[in-house]
Design a protein around this motif. Sequence first.
Motif, PDB file in Angstrom:
ATOM      1  N   LEU A 199      -0.187  -7.137  13.933  1.00 42.33           N
ATOM      2  CA  LEU A 199      -1.045  -6.000  14.267  1.00 42.33           C
ATOM      3  C   LEU A 199      -1.424  -5.279  12.983  1.00 42.33           C
ATOM      4  CD1 LEU A 199      -2.330  -4.151  16.428  1.00 42.33           C
ATOM      5  CD2 LEU A 199      -0.168  -2.874  16.471  1.00 42.33           C
ATOM      6  N   ILE A 200      -2.726  -5.120  12.760  1.00 46.27           N
ATOM      7  CA  ILE A 200      -3.228  -4.529  11.512  1.00 46.27           C
ATOM      8  C   ILE A 200      -4.063  -3.294  11.834  1.00 46.27           C
ATOM      9  CG2 ILE A 200      -4.620  -4.931   9.443  1.00 46.27           C
ATOM     10  CD1 ILE A 200      -4.169  -7.965   9.954  1.00 46.27           C
ATOM     11  N   ALA A 234      -5.766  -2.560   4.807  1.00 53.96           N
ATOM     12  CA  ALA A 234      -4.824  -2.735   5.931  1.00 53.96           C
ATOM     13  C   ALA A 234      -3.678  -1.743   5.775  1.00 53.96           C
ATOM     14  CB  ALA A 234      -4.312  -4.170   5.962  1.00 53.96           C
ATOM     15  N   ASP A 235      -3.920  -0.488   6.143  1.00 52.10           N
ATOM     16  CA  ASP A 235      -2.931   0.559   5.912  1.00 52.10           C
ATOM     17  C   ASP A 235      -1.730   0.481   6.847  1.00 52.10           C
ATOM     18  OD1 ASP A 235      -4.128   1.605   3.752  1.00 52.10           O
ATOM     19  OD2 ASP A 235      -4.806   3.471   4.662  1.00 52.10           O
ATOM     20  N   THR A 240       3.555  -2.029  -0.635  1.00 52.44           N
ATOM     21  CA  THR A 240       4.493  -3.065  -1.087  1.00 52.44           C
ATOM     22  C   THR A 240       3.771  -4.065  -1.979  1.00 52.44           C
ATOM     23  OG1 THR A 240       5.742  -2.877   0.982  1.00 52.44           O
ATOM     24  CG2 THR A 240       6.103  -4.851  -0.352  1.00 52.44           C
ATOM     25  N   ARG A 241       4.289  -4.281  -3.202  1.00 52.72           N
ATOM     26  CA  ARG A 241       3.659  -5.236  -4.123  1.00 52.72           C
ATOM     27  C   ARG A 241       4.162  -6.637  -3.813  1.00 52.72           C
ATOM     28  NH1 ARG A 241       4.895  -6.935  -9.324  1.00 52.72           N
ATOM     29  NH2 ARG A 241       6.454  -5.282  -9.675  1.00 52.72           N
ATOM     30  N   ASP A 287      -0.429  -7.892  -5.988  1.00 50.83           N
ATOM     31  CA  ASP A 287      -0.977  -6.555  -5.753  1.00 50.83           C
ATOM     32  C   ASP A 287      -0.297  -5.975  -4.525  1.00 50.83           C
ATOM     33  OD1 ASP A 287      -2.576  -4.286  -5.897  1.00 50.83           O
ATOM     34  OD2 ASP A 287      -4.440  -5.419  -6.174  1.00 50.83           O
ATOM     35  N   ILE A 288      -0.650  -4.728  -4.184  1.00 49.15           N
ATOM     36  CA  ILE A 288      -0.066  -4.145  -2.978  1.00 49.15           C
ATOM     37  C   ILE A 288      -0.706  -4.791  -1.744  1.00 49.15           C
ATOM     38  CG2 ILE A 288       0.631  -1.995  -4.048  1.00 49.15           C
ATOM     39  CD1 ILE A 288      -1.843  -0.665  -2.918  1.00 49.15           C
ATOM     40  N   ILE A 289       0.079  -4.882  -0.689  1.00 49.21           N
ATOM     41  CA  ILE A 289      -0.282  -5.727   0.450  1.00 49.21           C
ATOM     42  C   ILE A 289      -1.481  -5.204   1.233  1.00 49.21           C
ATOM     43  CG2 ILE A 289       1.242  -4.636   2.152  1.00 49.21           C
ATOM     44  CD1 ILE A 289       2.019  -7.566   2.987  1.00 49.21           C
ATOM     45  N   ASN A 290      -1.801  -3.908   1.146  1.00 50.83           N
ATOM     46  CA  ASN A 290      -2.900  -3.403   1.971  1.00 50.83           C
ATOM     47  C   ASN A 290      -4.272  -3.859   1.488  1.00 50.83           C
ATOM     48  OD1 ASN A 290      -3.264  -1.656  -0.241  1.00 50.83           O
ATOM     49  ND2 ASN A 290      -3.810   0.078   1.069  1.00 50.83           N
TER      50      ASN A 290
END
Length: 548
Positions: free
Chosen positions: A113-114, A140-141, A164-165, A185-188
Amino acid sequence: MAQSEVRGEAPAVEDTMSLKPKASDMPARSGRHGGGRPPGRAQTDRRRRRRRVLRWSAIVLAVVILGTAGAGYAYYQHLNGNIRKGARANGDDSKAHRTAPNADGETPLNILLIGSDSRNSAENLKLGGNRSHAGDPPLADVQMLIHLSADRESASMVSIPRDTRVDIPECTDPETGKVYPPTNDIINVTLARGGAGCTLLTWENLTGVYIDHWMTIDFAGVVRMADAIGGVDVCVKQNVWDHPTPQVSGGSGLKMRAGTHKVKGKQALQWLRTRHAWGDDLMRARAQHMYLNSMIRTLKKQNVFTDTGRLMDLAEAATKSLKVSEEIGTVKKLYDLGMQLKSVPSDRITSVTMPNVKDPDNENHVLPDEANAHKMWQMLQDDVAFDKNGGKSESGKAASKDKPAKTPSLDAARLGVLVQNATRTSTEAAVQQRASAIGQVLVQKGYARAQADTSGSLAEDKTVVRYPSADLEGDAQAVAKALGIPMSAVQKSTGVSGVTVVVGADWREGTSYPKQSKPKAGDLPANSDAVNGSDTTKCMDVYSVYQW
């Protein structure tokens, strides 16, 4: 309904002449009044009128049924038309494999779920966010994996903080065809690098968990769903107002007094977006878990099937709010998914956040806590329940045993084996010469053509043996057996050209593969911030700056 969908016809309308009494039905005139009604004539006429009414009622009912069916079919098609769809994965670099079926042949179901922060519509801009980002690719916050156990008796919801990187694989934008190279990079940002399919691929590579489907929802969708449900109960310990301060700009605007409140519409969105008032992004994940647990409890109490208006509102809101991977892009499939989740008892639903540590390179980011995160991913891969409320059966049925070994196609001395060093983690450097050390172990066991890959170190939580095609499966199994690696770690992969041993972070030292203890139900890491779905006592603490 289209004519071809009708399985039968409406009753034919009778000839009105047939409704007139026949001569044989007319009683003979008698008595002194000549043309007067004979005894029983009134009762006979009443019976005829009753039969006539019944005939016409049947005709009207048939018309209504056919008309309603046609409208129902049209409405069903309308709902299907609301649903937006996309490719399940936008790349081929997946290191995840399906969990083996349990003893009854059942497999778990994983849905990502995004929550998108898109400002690409007037409706979303009105609901919040910086207008300067209008038109930007969405981020994708909110990212949450919903895991339904194979027996559908328990469920887990796992969040990864947006900052989260992680390692992000190569992804292709399905709309433009643009290829995004691998990066760290960060996951979002994954949603902006190829859509939800790229986010799914990143999760699979991080967790090793095969994800069946994805769903995305934006600001406007959250509001529509909250209104359709009729509101969701949330709780705060102190008065809260998430507003800009001289030190910190922004804020969701959430303002409410201490206690329990039913939030809907824009206020529901404010609750889910609040971060500063809870203290940090990790506490926002807890607030989101509490909201979803409350929403599930609310839906369980509602019998929407006896309330047509509520049912239609929910169907309309859900189909307008969600974008889904194409294999679940129909009303029926979404309904079936919802019913499976609704059937899980509330005390068998557990929400957690990925164990994490501060990123030494950026205090605003976090990294996976390798050991504890790996334990959680292992529980998902093995379909082990996150709660202890299932009794001795843990997640229900015992998992099936490893597949029987296949016969190798080549003698060990003739088989080429590549060994890769993947001992690097987010917090530790790779162990030097690790691939060479394990390569030498293979040579000593008769694999004379085993060699180390010197192209660079990789990062994998678990040690695996990969093979490219079915004819080499037996060879890969033999290599795994020689090293003491379990058969469950032997995987088919298009990312290798031959049998490849990937030495992961779980084997950083020694020449014998370490025995792995299997996780038990409910044995979650202490820093997973677990919340049980039946717990109605949880309230959010408010950071002092945002109390009023």
